[in-house]
Enzyme design. Sequence first.
Site, PDB file in Angstrom:
ATOM      1  N   GLY A 213      -1.138 -31.306  80.820  1.00 14.68           N
ATOM      2  CA  GLY A 213      -2.262 -31.460  79.826  1.00 14.68           C
ATOM      3  C   GLY A 213      -2.800 -32.978  79.672  1.00 14.68           C
ATOM      4  O   GLY A 213      -1.994 -33.666  80.030  1.00 14.68           O
ATOM      5  N   PRO A 214      -3.947 -32.851  79.165  1.00 12.74           N
ATOM      6  CA  PRO A 214      -4.312 -34.366  78.733  1.00 12.74           C
ATOM      7  C   PRO A 214      -3.662 -35.039  77.772  1.00 12.74           C
ATOM      8  O   PRO A 214      -2.936 -34.301  77.092  1.00 12.74           O
ATOM      9  CB  PRO A 214      -5.946 -34.266  78.515  1.00 12.74           C
ATOM     10  CG  PRO A 214      -6.142 -32.655  78.345  1.00 12.74           C
ATOM     11  CD  PRO A 214      -4.775 -31.995  78.969  1.00 12.74           C
ATOM     12  N   PRO A 215      -3.639 -36.294  77.583  1.00 11.11           N
ATOM     13  CA  PRO A 215      -3.201 -37.039  76.437  1.00 11.11           C
ATOM     14  C   PRO A 215      -3.523 -36.665  75.114  1.00 11.11           C
ATOM     15  O   PRO A 215      -4.432 -36.026  75.004  1.00 11.11           O
ATOM     16  CB  PRO A 215      -3.533 -38.423  76.961  1.00 11.11           C
ATOM     17  CG  PRO A 215      -4.154 -38.697  78.110  1.00 11.11           C
ATOM     18  CD  PRO A 215      -4.465 -37.351  78.514  1.00 11.11           C
ATOM     19  N   GLY A 216      -2.415 -36.571  74.393  1.00 12.98           N
ATOM     20  CA  GLY A 216      -2.661 -36.459  72.961  1.00 12.98           C
ATOM     21  C   GLY A 216      -2.776 -34.809  72.852  1.00 12.98           C
ATOM     22  O   GLY A 216      -3.305 -34.372  71.606  1.00 12.98           O
ATOM     23  N   THR A 217      -2.473 -34.152  73.285  1.00 21.83           N
ATOM     24  CA  THR A 217      -2.553 -32.617  73.396  1.00 21.83           C
ATOM     25  C   THR A 217      -1.533 -31.893  72.691  1.00 21.83           C
ATOM     26  O   THR A 217      -1.159 -30.779  72.151  1.00 21.83           O
ATOM     27  CB  THR A 217      -2.985 -31.604  74.602  1.00 21.83           C
ATOM     28  OG1 THR A 217      -2.277 -32.108  75.568  1.00 21.83           O
ATOM     29  CG2 THR A 217      -4.282 -31.887  74.890  1.00 21.83           C
ATOM     30  N   GLY A 218      -0.462 -33.015  72.747  1.00 19.12           N
ATOM     31  CA  GLY A 218       1.046 -32.439  71.861  1.00 19.12           C
ATOM     32  C   GLY A 218       2.357 -31.910  72.965  1.00 19.12           C
ATOM     33  O   GLY A 218       3.054 -31.183  72.641  1.00 19.12           O
ATOM     34  N   LYS A 219       2.235 -32.742  74.106  1.00 20.02           N
ATOM     35  CA  LYS A 219       3.235 -32.403  75.018  1.00 20.02           C
ATOM     36  C   LYS A 219       4.637 -32.734  74.436  1.00 20.02           C
ATOM     37  O   LYS A 219       5.523 -32.115  74.526  1.00 20.02           O
ATOM     38  CB  LYS A 219       2.901 -32.612  76.367  1.00 20.02           C
ATOM     39  CG  LYS A 219       1.660 -32.460  77.161  1.00 20.02           C
ATOM     40  CD  LYS A 219       1.488 -32.878  78.365  1.00 20.02           C
ATOM     41  CE  LYS A 219       1.075 -34.488  78.386  1.00 20.02           C
ATOM     42  NZ  LYS A 219      -0.146 -34.652  77.641  1.00 20.02           N
ATOM     43  N   HIS A 434     -36.980 -45.200  68.381  1.00 17.79           N
ATOM     44  CA  HIS A 434     -36.136 -44.748  69.471  1.00 17.79           C
ATOM     45  C   HIS A 434     -35.440 -43.581  69.166  1.00 17.79           C
ATOM     46  O   HIS A 434     -35.368 -42.533  69.547  1.00 17.79           O
ATOM     47  CB  HIS A 434     -35.233 -45.984  70.005  1.00 17.79           C
ATOM     48  CG  HIS A 434     -34.342 -45.551  71.090  1.00 17.79           C
ATOM     49  ND1 HIS A 434     -34.552 -46.037  72.319  1.00 17.79           N
ATOM     50  CD2 HIS A 434     -33.067 -44.791  71.077  1.00 17.79           C
ATOM     51  CE1 HIS A 434     -33.353 -45.547  73.032  1.00 17.79           C
ATOM     52  NE2 HIS A 434     -32.617 -45.068  72.203  1.00 17.79           N
ATOM     53  N   GLU A 435     -34.799 -43.774  67.793  1.00 16.45           N
ATOM     54  CA  GLU A 435     -33.844 -42.640  67.258  1.00 16.45           C
ATOM     55  C   GLU A 435     -34.641 -41.440  66.937  1.00 16.45           C
ATOM     56  O   GLU A 435     -34.283 -40.271  67.171  1.00 16.45           O
ATOM     57  CB  GLU A 435     -32.927 -43.442  66.109  1.00 16.45           C
ATOM     58  CG  GLU A 435     -32.221 -44.243  66.337  1.00 16.45           C
ATOM     59  CD  GLU A 435     -31.226 -44.061  67.634  1.00 16.45           C
ATOM     60  OE1 GLU A 435     -30.942 -42.691  67.857  1.00 16.45           O
ATOM     61  OE2 GLU A 435     -30.682 -44.869  68.394  1.00 16.45           O
TER      62      GLU A 435
HETATM   63  P1  ADP Z   1       1.108 -35.988  74.154  1.00 16.80           P
HETATM   64  O1  ADP Z   1       2.702 -36.267  74.537  1.00 16.80           O
HETATM   65  O2  ADP Z   1       0.449 -34.806  74.841  1.00 16.80           O
HETATM   66  O3  ADP Z   1       0.242 -37.157  74.594  1.00 16.80           O
HETATM   67  P2  ADP Z   1       1.763 -36.216  71.562  1.00 16.80           P
HETATM   68  O4  ADP Z   1       2.679 -34.908  71.398  1.00 16.80           O
HETATM   69  O5  ADP Z   1       2.411 -37.569  71.651  1.00 16.80           O
HETATM   70  O6  ADP Z   1       0.686 -35.955  72.719  1.00 16.80           O
HETATM   71  O7  ADP Z   1       0.988 -35.944  70.297  1.00 16.80           O
HETATM   72  C1  ADP Z   1       0.757 -37.253  69.394  1.00 16.80           C
HETATM   73  C2  ADP Z   1       0.661 -36.697  67.850  1.00 16.80           C
HETATM   74  O8  ADP Z   1      -0.518 -35.980  67.731  1.00 16.80           O
HETATM   75  C3  ADP Z   1       1.823 -35.845  67.436  1.00 16.80           C
HETATM   76  O9  ADP Z   1       2.768 -36.520  66.940  1.00 16.80           O
HETATM   77  C4  ADP Z   1       1.266 -34.823  66.571  1.00 16.80           C
HETATM   78  O10 ADP Z   1       1.049 -35.720  65.347  1.00 16.80           O
HETATM   79  C5  ADP Z   1      -0.288 -34.812  67.001  1.00 16.80           C
HETATM   80  N1  ADP Z   1      -0.334 -33.612  67.602  1.00 16.80           N
HETATM   81  C6  ADP Z   1      -0.745 -33.503  68.797  1.00 16.80           C
HETATM   82  N2  ADP Z   1      -1.003 -32.339  69.419  1.00 16.80           N
HETATM   83  C7  ADP Z   1      -0.743 -31.485  68.361  1.00 16.80           C
HETATM   84  C8  ADP Z   1      -0.624 -30.180  67.865  1.00 16.80           C
HETATM   85  N3  ADP Z   1      -0.813 -29.227  68.935  1.00 16.80           N
HETATM   86  N4  ADP Z   1      -0.164 -29.762  66.718  1.00 16.80           N
HETATM   87  C9  ADP Z   1       0.114 -30.610  65.934  1.00 16.80           C
HETATM   88  N5  ADP Z   1      -0.122 -31.894  66.071  1.00 16.80           N
HETATM   89  C10 ADP Z   1      -0.103 -32.356  67.304  1.00 16.80           C
HETATM   90 ZN    ZN Z   2     -30.782 -43.680  72.672  1.00 15.96          ZN
END
Ligand code: ADP
Ligand code: ZN
Length: 628
Positions: A213-219, A434-435
């Site tokens: 999964g993409p970064p930051g999804t909670g792996k 513009h906006e």
């Molecule tokens: P990954 O390893 O996928 O890059 P992380 O597990 O390191 O992501 O997530 C970083 C932080 O973001 C976690 O410590 C948590 O605080 C928050 N976070 C990410 N995904 C979740 C989730 N599904 N539920 C709750 N918190 C999450």
């Molecule tokens: Zn614009």
Amino acid sequence: MKLSWRVVLLWTLPLLVIGFFLWQGAFSSAPADMGRNAANTRLTYGRFLDYLDAGRVTAVDLYDSGRTAIVEAVDPELNDRVMRWRVDLPGNSPDLVSRLRDANISLDSHPPRNDGALVGALGNLLFPLLLIGGLFFLFRRSAGGAGGPGQAMNFGKSKARFMMEAKTGIMFDDVAGIDEAKEELQEVVTFLKKPERFTAIGARIPKGVLLVGPPGTGKTLLAKAIAGEAGVPFFSISGSEFVEMFVGVGASRVRDLFKKAKENAPCIIFIDEIDAVGRQRGAGIGGGNDEREQTLNQLLTEMDGFEGNTGIIIIAATNRADVLDSALLRPGRFDRQVMVDPPDIKGRLGILEVHARNKKLSDDISLETIARRTPGFTGADLANLLNEAAILTARRRKEAITMAEVDDAVDRVIAGMEGTPLVDSKSKRLIAYHEIGHAMVGTLVKDHDPVQKVTLIPRGQAQGLTWFTPSEEQMLISRSQIMARITGALGGRAAEDVIFGDAEVTTGAGNDLQQVSNMARQMVTRFGMSDLGPLSLESSQGEVFLGRDWLSRSEYSEEVSSRIDEQVRSIVEHCYNEAKGIMQDNRAVIDRLVDLLIEKETIDGDEFRQIVSEYAVVPEKPQFAPQL
Ligand code: ADP
Ligand code: ZN
Ligand code: MG
């Protein structure tokens, strides 16, 4: 006669060198001798004893007054092939000798000899020096990496740079929004807690689980939660830490890691960024990476080397499962893949609830509204968002987080830091037009997301911004929605053009135009939404990665290529004309909105729509309908 220094040097240097080699050779003839005899692979003394216990050792040759040995043993993992290893013995060990004799193992001892050839001696000299230099660097490098949070223990001083957490303290309750992944991994917890249940009926417990999964999804979080739920230690290492400058270091780290894990079973081994070591071997521009391949081979060997029921489960994480070596994905290794996707709106709500637990929220906060405003945010983004809001709240000396802080935090996370507004000037007027141009098109064109607010307060790179409320997440986007987005993105330039004339248009539309070209091109080449017909001419344009295939080739002729350009241009032209039409037809209301925007700096969506509905001329073309 005067001896010149040069002559002295000329004669004494070679003598010194030769003398040194003779002297050196007298002390350690072993390596030269062993070079002929054995592979340079080292075996630890402990392993050697294990092999001895297992009855696998067939011969032992002692060198270096009994301090080094070349060990011959059969390797059952390699079809009982006989392998040779070098073992460093802890000094003179008479017990060992008697043990070897009792076990009837062929034993020989080699006295020091002086017959090392010059070349061999040169090799002898250089090799230890290089090695010592290398080790020295390594120790210095890894000594810096110590330290870690909480009870985490870091083996920074040893060769292995992995972390061990006896208790992660994270439970499944702390992970939200990725329910399918959680469900699949629930089983792994049971494997660790009650292996008998599976082994009793002859089921083989899986060894490896790959989280994709993409970064930051909670792996990482999920892996820790498994350890937490099962109450087992958590060993972690990042793939990038395996790969060092020196060949063989990665492999020995893998060995150390598995050794420690076996001592602590049942446990979890977590390998983050496994793609750093686990890329497809023998591919890529610039040849393979020896060190990486050795590390990967070691990893594969270790994974095969322990029985499935020893209570170790290896969890690896990656965002690029497609580049992984197929050997890793074979049954018996990482044979389970679990997708960890970015959360949908319900998932985001769940994650917000988790992270809101330890925060003070005022009554006006609606987590649903925040979830709706944040499509595409991952768990890490949402955690960060609430934290930003809490920091803002503290800075404003409020008791609890209100919606205002959350809104500001969202804006900040998406668009960057707020800057100071421009003073009233010609360029401020131009930016305002513009906006308002974007906002007008967004409001009057059918199928466009509604305006949330228009502002002249700069943020990040932008001098002004028009925000749209994203509609409910859709998996599918229709042609007319993409056309509406293109038209909306061209609204800014269209306004500049219509109001100030084409000599006055500015660079402010650069970003918009980039998006426009992208969207239009994809319509033609990927989604079959042009007169070229339903053809897919390009695969999704990811970055070029050097893992598996070479640069992607275009699979169409030059003729098709020029027709693509033609189609892209005609889409953009069509949309630009629509946008200009809207500007020309609504000049009065646009002027009014611009005055208001310059005065107030921000107009919110409802007010904007209110004013537009009083004055706006709705385009007659059937494609457009007002969205008021
Ligand atoms: P990954 O390893 O996928 O890059 P992380 O597990 O390191 O992501 O997530 C970083 C932080 O973001 C976690 O410590 C948590 O605080 C928050 N976070 C990410 N995904 C979740 C989730 N599904 N539920 C709750 N918190 C999450
Ligand atoms: Zn614009
Ligand atoms: Mg991670």
